[in-house]
Design a protein around this motif. Sequence first.
Motif, short mmCIF file in Angstrom:
data_model
loop_
_atom_site.label_atom_id
_atom_site.label_comp_id
_atom_site.label_asym_id
_atom_site.label_seq_id
_atom_site.Cartn_x
_atom_site.Cartn_y
_atom_site.Cartn_z
N PRO A 84 -9.64 -3.22 6.75
CA PRO A 84 -9.65 -1.78 6.47
C PRO A 84 -9.27 -1.49 5.02
O PRO A 84 -8.49 -2.24 4.43
CB PRO A 84 -8.58 -1.21 7.43
CG PRO A 84 -8.03 -2.34 8.20
CD PRO A 84 -8.65 -3.62 7.74
N PRO A 85 -9.84 -0.43 4.46
CA PRO A 85 -9.50 -0.10 3.07
C PRO A 85 -8.01 0.18 2.94
O PRO A 85 -7.43 0.84 3.79
CB PRO A 85 -10.31 1.18 2.79
CG PRO A 85 -11.17 1.40 3.96
CD PRO A 85 -10.76 0.53 5.08
N GLN A 86 -7.42 -0.36 1.89
CA GLN A 86 -5.99 -0.22 1.69
C GLN A 86 -5.64 1.03 0.90
O GLN A 86 -4.47 1.33 0.69
CB GLN A 86 -5.45 -1.46 0.97
CG GLN A 86 -5.59 -2.73 1.80
CD GLN A 86 -4.84 -2.63 3.12
OE1 GLN A 86 -3.62 -2.46 3.12
NE2 GLN A 86 -5.55 -2.69 4.23
N GLU A 123 -10.99 12.92 4.32
CA GLU A 123 -10.74 11.48 4.16
C GLU A 123 -11.22 10.68 5.37
O GLU A 123 -11.31 9.45 5.30
CB GLU A 123 -9.22 11.18 4.04
CG GLU A 123 -8.52 11.76 2.87
CD GLU A 123 -7.86 13.09 3.20
OE1 GLU A 123 -7.03 13.52 2.40
OE2 GLU A 123 -8.20 13.71 4.24
N GLY A 142 -15.33 4.86 -2.01
CA GLY A 142 -15.10 4.24 -0.73
C GLY A 142 -15.15 2.72 -0.79
O GLY A 142 -15.32 2.12 -1.85
N GLN A 143 -14.98 2.12 0.37
CA GLN A 143 -15.13 0.67 0.50
C GLN A 143 -16.33 0.42 1.39
O GLN A 143 -16.43 0.99 2.47
CB GLN A 143 -13.88 0.04 1.12
CG GLN A 143 -14.06 -1.46 1.40
CD GLN A 143 -12.80 -2.11 1.94
OE1 GLN A 143 -11.86 -2.40 1.21
NE2 GLN A 143 -12.77 -2.34 3.26
N THR A 172 0.86 -1.17 0.00
CA THR A 172 0.00 0.00 0.00
C THR A 172 0.90 1.22 0.00
O THR A 172 2.12 1.09 0.08
CB THR A 172 -0.89 0.06 1.24
OG1 THR A 172 -0.07 0.32 2.38
CG2 THR A 172 -1.65 -1.23 1.43
N ASN A 210 -16.26 3.54 4.23
CA ASN A 210 -15.17 4.47 4.56
C ASN A 210 -14.07 4.31 3.53
O ASN A 210 -14.31 3.75 2.46
CB ASN A 210 -14.69 4.27 6.00
CG ASN A 210 -14.09 2.89 6.22
OD1 ASN A 210 -14.22 2.00 5.38
ND2 ASN A 210 -13.45 2.70 7.35
N GLY A 211 -12.90 4.84 3.80
CA GLY A 211 -11.85 4.79 2.79
C GLY A 211 -12.10 5.76 1.65
O GLY A 211 -11.71 5.52 0.51
N ASP A 231 -7.44 5.07 -0.50
CA ASP A 231 -8.58 5.97 -0.58
C ASP A 231 -9.19 5.91 -1.97
O ASP A 231 -8.48 5.77 -2.96
CB ASP A 231 -8.14 7.42 -0.31
CG ASP A 231 -7.84 7.66 1.16
OD1 ASP A 231 -7.28 8.74 1.45
OD2 ASP A 231 -8.15 6.80 1.99
#
Lengths: 151, 366, 287
Positions: C174-176, C215, C182-183, A86, C198-199, C178
């Motif tokens: 969690p979203p990796q 964000e 979103g996720q 990431t 979110n994300g 942005d």
Amino acid sequence: MRKTYSILVGGGLLLLSATAPLWAHHAFGAEFDPNAPIRLRGKVVRLEWVNPHAWIHIEVKNKAGVSEVWMVEGGTPNTLLRRGLTRQSLTFGTELIVDGYQTKDHSLKRANGRDVTFSDGRKAFLGSSGTGAPRDGRDPNERVKKPPTSR
Amino acid sequence: MRLHIMIQFASGLAAAWAPGVAHAQAAAPTKPQASWTVPRTPDGRPDLQGNWSNATLTSFERPVGLPLVLTKAQVAQLEKVRSDTIEKLGQRSDPNRTAPPVGGDGSTGAAGNVGGYNYFWIDAGDHIAVVNGEPRSSMITNPPNGRVPPLTPAGRARQAERFKRLRQFGEYDNPENRPLAERCLMSFGSNAGPPMLPNYFYNNNYTIVQTPDHVMIMTEMVHDVRIIRLEGGERLPPNVRPWMGDSHGRWEGDTLVVETTNFHPSQLVAFTTSYNAAFFGTSDSLRIVERFTRVDEHTILYRFTVDDPATFTQLWSGELPFLAMDDLVYEYACHEANYAMSNVLSGARAEERKAASRKSARKPKP
Amino acid sequence: MHGPLNRMRLTKLLVTSALLVVVPLVAAHAQRGPIPRTASGKPDFNGIWQALGNAHYDVEPHSARGAMAWRPGPVVPVPAKEVVALGAVGAVPSGMGIVVGGQIPYTPAALVRKKENLAQWLTRDPEIKCFLPGVPRATYMPFPFQIVQSDRAFFIAYEYAGALRNIYLKDPGPPQVDSWMGQSVGAWDGDSFVVTANGFNAESWFDRAGNHHSEALKVVERYTMIGPDHIQYEATMEDPQTFTRTWTIRLPLYRHVNPDARLGQFKCVEFVEELMYGHLRKTPLKP
């Protein structure tokens, strides 16, 4: 991306290219100036983890010793995400060495990331250990993707 | 009504626990191929759902001199060349390297003499496509030589006319003169199609969701969605021609058959596959038929037929596997951060200005 | 059967029947029949839906106004020269808003930014450039969207800009990265489908009135069918960098009931090329 290679297979020639389809999504030659090579060494100050190209912003000192920020073009972050990397994998302040070519518009401090490495020469987004090949299993931080097994 | 719901819930629960490839589930125990049965949706259809990839080393058209089916040795050699290249390109670089040469680094294709970018951004597929146990040298199977059939005179005329129209502009004159993918209108090559073909670069990924009356196929590049209606629904009138055309589907036994017409005229003009401009001369009446068959736990066999007698001297078709992908498909928002488009155009303008000032510098002063 | 006794019975019958009809209507005024359900008994949201009203102009209550971009006029401000030729088409209709409680609870700094966004709408609104709309703006854009729901997936395809959301039924973590949309992770709460998203990047807006977020935004949505052709939609926004507390929007979503209804296509990127790149043409058009 930089190599076209072919092998003789049986009686025929099977051209395997890691390079362009006939009409590529965009030819890098359209964007960057082959007569304006650059080599940059500087610290990461910003990462744009976007498509169609990620952009790594590095702060370098120019010939006059003044700090300036260059944008280095990469590829799709989606590929890296699926390999477990990431943008946190590249922390701000990390020093990178980039060689490439500046955009044809020289008013822009932008270049293609022809080769983006850490200061010891290791490839930037290939994981922190191992030979550097993706999915070679030697990087404990790299999430190994299960390959599809159709055979 | 409550009892009815309970019965539906129970059978639905049973269906949900049926073996299938959901990327969240643990792998099913391996069984001999003969006893594999296709997982089914609650309405009894083969379950095509999940994330799939059509990345492959196999090319669209057959290289001259090769049969359709490659030998084990050929496959091993081809795949080794790829994995060796990946390994080599991942080697440590010289930290004391200088800038690359003035005049370009000699790289060809999309790398455009400026070297593109590192291979770690690429995920082009590293396996030869296997269909029915056969490693394939091309996707095209009909005609038997594995190449796009000859064009009709009308098809050739359309091609020529389109080239002529394109060539009245310099390739960097206007945003409309850039390839569809660079404009972020569609993916490169024909990821969304139809036919849905790999682009030999990356993100050759798809998500399929299936209901009794619709199938939704999402292409990662460029977040393109095809919604295929299975029951009824009128075809669009001839003047309504969306990107990716108008698709209608039906089940034939355990195969989903999708027919698409009404292609967007610009998609026809720029509709290139990975190694050739196969669709460049196609007509308004182009019809693509696709067939999706779940052939094993990890594979959808994808077959396509190109039907445009105004353009091609015969029907032609091909096939390739879509392999189950145990991974997420990510957002590919392209236009939102498309620096490349403005870089390309401003670069061309900068070069024109430079050329113009060189020219005027050479003019004798009055 | 006629006669005074039977007439009374008939009247009683009529009154009772009327009550049987009226009381359910009043008690659950939106319950217009059983909601469709999937084979597994979950509410079946499959179909094409759209919001009505003018929340896409401004999610807060507002009067009609003449334009979305202004310049000083001789008496009162007038529409900016870029939009004056649109006349009434460029005007903003009134709206009761969809924000529960009326106002978005901005921090002082975020309110300043909202006002700047409003003042610089033409250059700042991502919708103008055909950028992805984000969440929840995608829900109440003046375009339909299609929900494709199976037991294994819940997917929303929006007509506007081909935006899409794959609402994961199992949390991938969690979203990796942005992203614009979103996720999203969805789960059932009885008959409501609850989505946590979110994300997000900080780029999208909530409407054409400059309402924005960071964000840190997290959106929790509730989709509840209140009849076979209506969804009650709620979304609660949490973003401590922008708002002093959470706030919620609420609006009904209406099914496109025409059996031939289908999602159209609005891939608008090519529509904005002159706007965004026209100045870079070899021969730009004369202003």
